[in-house]
Scaffold this active site. Structure first.
Site, mmCIF file in Angstrom:
data_model
loop_
_atom_site.group_PDB
_atom_site.id
_atom_site.type_symbol
_atom_site.label_atom_id
_atom_site.label_comp_id
_atom_site.label_asym_id
_atom_site.label_seq_id
_atom_site.Cartn_x
_atom_site.Cartn_y
_atom_site.Cartn_z
ATOM 1 N N ARG A 1 -86.650 -58.352 -41.995
ATOM 2 C CA ARG A 1 -88.011 -58.872 -41.913
ATOM 3 C C ARG A 1 -88.106 -60.293 -41.391
ATOM 4 O O ARG A 1 -88.915 -60.597 -40.527
ATOM 5 C CB ARG A 1 -88.689 -58.881 -43.288
ATOM 6 N N THR A 2 -87.295 -61.181 -41.956
ATOM 7 C CA THR A 2 -87.491 -62.583 -41.617
ATOM 8 C C THR A 2 -87.220 -62.801 -40.124
ATOM 9 O O THR A 2 -88.033 -63.387 -39.415
ATOM 10 C CB THR A 2 -86.609 -63.485 -42.500
ATOM 11 N N LYS B 1 -65.713 -68.725 -34.118
ATOM 12 C CA LYS B 1 -64.587 -69.481 -33.537
ATOM 13 C C LYS B 1 -64.404 -70.818 -34.247
ATOM 14 O O LYS B 1 -63.569 -71.614 -33.854
ATOM 15 C CB LYS B 1 -64.848 -69.748 -32.061
ATOM 16 N N ARG C 1 -81.057 -69.030 -40.686
ATOM 17 C CA ARG C 1 -80.654 -68.507 -42.002
ATOM 18 C C ARG C 1 -79.142 -68.679 -42.119
ATOM 19 O O ARG C 1 -78.407 -68.365 -41.177
ATOM 20 C CB ARG C 1 -81.020 -67.035 -42.122
ATOM 21 N N HIS D 1 -86.343 -70.600 -49.483
ATOM 22 C CA HIS D 1 -86.806 -69.687 -48.432
ATOM 23 C C HIS D 1 -88.297 -69.988 -48.202
ATOM 24 O O HIS D 1 -89.168 -69.205 -48.582
ATOM 25 C CB HIS D 1 -86.589 -68.244 -48.897
#
Ligand code: NCD
Length: 305
Positions: free
Chosen positions: A51-52, A80, A101, A129
């Site tokens: 969703r986000t 890496k 995120r 959030h």
């Protein structure tokens, strides 16, 4: 230029303005369909999301802009060994705004210190959030008509649930006559910094209970959450706690007729699918509304509205 890292980076007036813009965008999306023409959002997701990430991308596409990004750490140079600081310095030259995120608390904050474009925290570990909070406030305001005078029950994993942490801080800071009911097993109670500094020190009433049945009848909003498996140190504890709460039609019998059932999603087992048909279940609507409040936020951070 402004970033959105903590939910309290926005003051109450700014939240009210975002909700007002979100309402206009929801009602007349066509009016905004080219406002971000030529602009790009980078979605930098080092942790899973449906969703986000997709609602940020849908939001930018609805505004006539474009999107680029990655959806896992494995598919970026993080694999890496590149630092968040280096990544964001480069992305700043590729995009106009970025949503990040990350499993590490504070990573989006570090990114903002090395960025020349606005950074939005799309979830950092078990911490915050803020755009889910905007989504939740927008949903409550639209469906309940108010953000003051509410008894709200948070149920499930209140220890690791970042959406709970951000929403509690925001409601406690900006809205009046909110009563908090925290429903969780002993091991997953709300963190003490929230209890002490956010609630007790400000004389905001709250109570903690173990059983949903003991609280449900009083609630205007029931905010269910998933047990956050990825934040557990061992699988045994997760397995023991994951089905502690399961909301069913039978359990809802004693709830108010106009109580809203919210959930940031994804749902695992904590709401039986039979509940989806109940008119009080608004979690899919909540996910839909998230697009419009993110549209408002993008425009605001880009200085377009
Ligand atoms: C939440 C999250 O990622 O914190 N999901 C979301 O963004 N809607 C909740 C969760 O994962 O349980």
């Amino acid at each position: 230029m402004k970033h959105l890292i903590s939910p309290l980076d926005l003051n109450k007036t700014e939240i009210d303005e975002l909700i007002a813009i979100g309402n206009k965008m929801y009602e007349n999306p066509k009016d905004y369909s080219s406002i971000c023409q030529g602009k790009k959002i980078a979605t930098l997701f080092y942790e899973p999301s449906t969703r986000t990430r997709l609602s940020f991308e849908a939001a930018m596409l609805n505004l006539g802009g474009n999107v680029l990004g990655f959806s896992s750490a494995d598919s970026s140079s993080a694999a890496k060994g590149e630092s968040v600081a280096d990544t964001i310095r480069v992305i700043s030259a590729y995009a106009d705004i970025a949503a990040m995120r990350h499993p590490k608390e504070g990573a989006p904050m570090v990114a903002s210190q090395h960025s020349s474009i606005p950074i939005i925290n799309a979830g950092d570990g078990g911490h915050n959030h803020p755009t889910q909070t905007l989504t939740d406030l927008f949903t409550i305001k639209r469906l309940k008509g108010r953000l003051d005078n509410l008894t709200i029950g948070f149920c499930g994993d209140l220890k690791f649930g970042r959406t709970v942490h951000s929403l509690v801080q925001t409601l406690a800071r900006y809205y009046t006559n909110i009563k908090f009911v925290f429903i969780s097993p002993e091991e997953l109670t709300i963190p003490s910094y929230l209890k002490k500094e956010v609630l007790e020190d400000n004389n905001i009433p709250f109570c903690e209970v173990r059983l949903l049945d003991d609280a449900i009848a009083d609630l205007d909003i029931l905010y269910m959450t998933r047990v956050q498996r990825e934040r557990f140190f061992n699988e045994e504890d997760y397995v023991r706690l994951k089905d502690f709460y399961i909301l069913t039609n039978a359990k809802l019998k004693s709830a108010k007729e106009d109580m809203l059932i919210m959930h940031p999603l994804p749902r695992v087992n904590e709401i039986a699918t039979e509940v989806d048909e109940d008119p009080r279940a608004v979690y899919f609507k909540q996910a839909e509304l998230g697009v419009y409040i993110r549209m408002a936020l993008i425009c605001r951070l880009l200085g377009l509205l």
